[in-house]
Design a protein around this motif. Structure first.
Motif, mmCIF file in Angstrom:
data_model
loop_
_atom_site.group_PDB
_atom_site.id
_atom_site.type_symbol
_atom_site.label_atom_id
_atom_site.label_comp_id
_atom_site.label_asym_id
_atom_site.label_seq_id
_atom_site.Cartn_x
_atom_site.Cartn_y
_atom_site.Cartn_z
ATOM 1 N N ALA A 153 0.805 -1.227 0.000
ATOM 2 C CA ALA A 153 0.000 0.000 0.000
ATOM 3 C C ALA A 153 0.834 1.270 0.000
ATOM 4 O O ALA A 153 0.324 2.342 -0.314
ATOM 5 N N ASN A 154 2.109 1.170 0.346
ATOM 6 C CA ASN A 154 2.969 2.352 0.342
ATOM 7 C C ASN A 154 3.588 2.632 -1.018
ATOM 8 O O ASN A 154 4.337 3.595 -1.174
ATOM 9 N N GLY A 155 3.287 1.803 -1.993
ATOM 10 C CA GLY A 155 3.843 2.003 -3.330
ATOM 11 C C GLY A 155 3.216 3.189 -4.037
ATOM 12 O O GLY A 155 2.115 3.626 -3.705
ATOM 13 N N PRO A 156 3.896 3.748 -5.042
ATOM 14 C CA PRO A 156 3.414 4.955 -5.728
ATOM 15 C C PRO A 156 2.133 4.741 -6.524
ATOM 16 O O PRO A 156 1.444 5.711 -6.852
ATOM 17 N N ASP A 157 1.794 3.499 -6.841
ATOM 18 C CA ASP A 157 0.615 3.240 -7.663
ATOM 19 C C ASP A 157 -0.648 3.029 -6.835
ATOM 20 O O ASP A 157 -1.737 2.879 -7.393
ATOM 21 N N ILE A 158 -0.512 3.007 -5.513
ATOM 22 C CA ILE A 158 -1.684 2.834 -4.654
ATOM 23 C C ILE A 158 -1.909 4.140 -3.901
ATOM 24 O O ILE A 158 -1.345 4.390 -2.840
ATOM 25 N N ARG A 159 -2.705 4.985 -4.522
ATOM 26 C CA ARG A 159 -2.940 6.323 -3.995
ATOM 27 C C ARG A 159 -4.221 6.332 -3.165
ATOM 28 O O ARG A 159 -5.040 5.415 -3.250
ATOM 29 N N ASN A 160 -4.407 7.391 -2.380
ATOM 30 C CA ASN A 160 -5.600 7.499 -1.559
ATOM 31 C C ASN A 160 -6.217 8.880 -1.676
ATOM 32 O O ASN A 160 -5.553 9.844 -2.080
ATOM 33 N N THR A 161 -7.487 8.967 -1.305
ATOM 34 C CA THR A 161 -8.226 10.215 -1.499
ATOM 35 C C THR A 161 -7.664 11.358 -0.661
ATOM 36 O O THR A 161 -7.532 12.487 -1.149
ATOM 37 N N ARG A 162 -7.352 11.090 0.603
ATOM 38 C CA ARG A 162 -6.856 12.167 1.463
ATOM 39 C C ARG A 162 -5.608 12.818 0.886
ATOM 40 O O ARG A 162 -5.531 14.051 0.773
ATOM 41 N N ASP A 163 -4.625 12.023 0.505
ATOM 42 C CA ASP A 163 -3.396 12.587 -0.054
ATOM 43 C C ASP A 163 -3.668 13.292 -1.376
ATOM 44 O O ASP A 163 -3.071 14.339 -1.672
ATOM 45 N N ASN A 164 -4.546 12.733 -2.189
ATOM 46 C CA ASN A 164 -4.903 13.396 -3.445
ATOM 47 C C ASN A 164 -5.480 14.784 -3.189
ATOM 48 O O ASN A 164 -5.145 15.758 -3.880
#
Length: 275
Positions: A153-164
């Motif tokens: 989950a810490n990889g660059p391809d698994i993004r999340n809404t909060r960080d976005n």
């Protein structure tokens, strides 16, 4: 500190709530319709101002003018997309889901409902909606929620809404403190009798779409990441299409402007602000 309430107090509070709800729902000059039919009707080429395909895991922001429409559509398979919005002229005014839910006595947003700002004004009218499966309560994913669900989950391809949304607001010249509670579109969340959140995938189907008419000039942001309750163990959000459609002045008897007393008051606040 957690306060334990007696069953009698809980029952009394519920009775008061239901009485207020009954009074709030007595005004209903227009019955709300059912879901919009599918497939979504074609949009004439000369009415399209812009069309953006948001890849899975990514975000996008745009400015919209009053009476323009944003169609958000699942043209390439299921995905949940979260939405935030600010008044373009005064970004301290922003989307307010608690008030949207409270004054309309429902978490069920669908055709005929409105979405309010924290100033009691209408930001969006829901003019079309094929699913009615949108989440006003939980918001979007975080790094923590992703870590519990996905390997790597810490990889660059698994993004999340909060960080976005933090990245988006920074690019817009805003601060993370300006991020309102996000509306999750195409998130079939329901609450059971015990207050537990449930994911009901049968409420979503291929080709679903929603149309949001802007009721003021706004900055609108989208994040295309899986919802925290989405049970899919694989991180695989599909692209989502957002189409910005030319403005048309609503009719005097427009459904969203007349369907509920709360909408009437919200639009009155819009007029006062423009005066």
């Amino acid at each position: 500190m957690h306060i334990r309430r007696s069953p009698e107090e809980i029952a009394a509070n519920r009775a008061r709530y239901e009485e207020h709800q009954k009074k709030g729902l007595e005004f209903a000059p227009t019955a709300l319709p059912g879901k919009s039919e599918k497939p979504a009707p074609a949009i004439a080429a000369d009415q399209v101002l812009h069309r953006e395909v948001i890849p899975g895991g990514w975000y996008w922001a745009t400015k919209v003018r009053k009476n323009e429409v944003l169609r958000v559509s699942l043209d390439e398979g299921f995905s949940t997309v979260t939405v935030v919005a600010w008044n373009a002229a005064e970004p301290t005014e922003r989307l307010n889901l608690p008030d949207t839910v409270k004054v309309q006595w429902t978490t069920g947003l669908g055709k005929g409902r409105v979405i309010l700002s924290d100033m009691g004004k209408v930001m969006f009218s829901v003019t079309e909606d094929s699913s009615g499966a949108h989440d006003c309560l939980m918001g979007g994913s975080t790094a923590s929620s992703n870590a519990k669900k996905y390997a790597g989950a810490n990889g660059p391809d698994i993004r999340n809404t909060r960080d976005n949304l933090v990245k988006m607001t920074t690019k817009l010249g805003l601060d993370k403190r300006d991020i309102p509670a996000a509306l999750a579109l195409f998130a079939p969340v329901r609450v059971d009798a015990d207050g537990k959140f449930l994911w009901k995938p049968e409420l979503i189907s291929e080709g679903d779409y929603i149309e949001l008419r802007a009721e003021m000039d706004m900055i609108v942001g989208f994040s295309n990441c899986p919802h925290p309750l989405d049970p899919n163990p694989v991180y695989a959000p599909n692209p989502v299409t957002v189409t910005r459609i030319k403005a048309v002045e609503p009719a005097a008897d427009d459904l969203c402007r007349t369907a509920t007393a709360e909408a009437v008051r919200g639009f009155e606040n819009n007029v006062l602000a423009d005066a």
